[in-house]
Design a protein around this motif. Sequence first.
Motif: not given
Length: 295
Positions: A1-20
Amino acid sequence: MEYIPAKTIVNRTKDPGWFGTEYNMNIYRGCCHGCIYCDSRSDCYRNDDFDQVKAKADALRIIRDDLERKAKVGVVATGSMSDPYNPFEEELQLTRRALTLLEAYGFGAAIATKSDLIVRDIDVLISIHRTMPAICKITLTTCDDALAAKVEPCAPSPSRRLAAVERLSGAGLFTGILMMPILPFLEDSPENIRDIVNRAADAGARFVYPALGMTCRAGQREYFYQQLEKRFPGQGLSERYRRRYGARYRCGSPGARALWEVFQEACSRRGLLYSMGQIIAASRRGHETDQLSLF
C-alpha cells in the motif's frame, strides 16, 4: 500500500442536497473495481494511475482533528471518489476506524459502495444510527452477474451486493440502491429497471435513486470506448456512443422518458422511495435536532 499526504480529509460538501450530507470524507484515492464507466477516471481529477489504490497517510489522526474543529455535527459522506470498501480495507480497517470516530464525535454517515464488505461494520453503523442518520447506499446497475462481470469486472457481483442489502436492512439500517449509471445500449431496458427495483425491494431496501444514463468526459471517455471494444467485440457500441453523444458530458439514455415512467411505476408498486427529498426526510426520521436541517 502506498500512502499519500493529506492536510484535511473531512471537508464541507459541495452539494448538501445529495442525501443531506454536510461533509465529505475520502480516505483512499483510486479504485481497483475496474468499472469501465467510472467518472473518477476523468482527466480533471488528475489521477493517472486510478486503478492503483492509495491511502492517505496518518488518515485517522487527520480525521479526528477535522471532526474536533467542526462547529456543528452533520452527516459525513464517503465513497464519492473511491470505494471505501476496496479489498485493502479488509486488512487496513481505515474505513471502519473512521466510522468509529464519526460515532464518537456525534456525526452521521452516508456510505456509497459496491462492496459487501460493508456488512462487517454493521455494529458500528448501528451505534451511529442510535443518534444520527446512517445511510447505506449500494450501487447496482444490473442484477445480471454476467453483464456486471464485464462492466464492473473486479467488483463484488450484484448477487453479493443484494445479499449485503438484505443484511443491512435486516439490521434496521436505512439502506437502498444507487441505480447509477444505467449505461445506454447495455442496461437501459425496462426489464433491467424493473429487475433492479424488484430485487431491491425483495432485499428490504428503502429507496432506489436513479441516473438513467452516464457521464462521459476527457480521460474517462477514451477508456470507456476501449473497454467497450474489448468486452463487447463486434457490437459496435463505441461507435454508437460516438454518433449519439459526441463529446457531450451527460449521456442520457435515448429512452429516458419512457424508462422513468417504468421506474416510477415499479417503485410505487413496491413501496420504494425514489425522490431525494423523501429519501433525506426518511433517513433523518427520529434524528431531528437543531443540528440537522432538511435541504
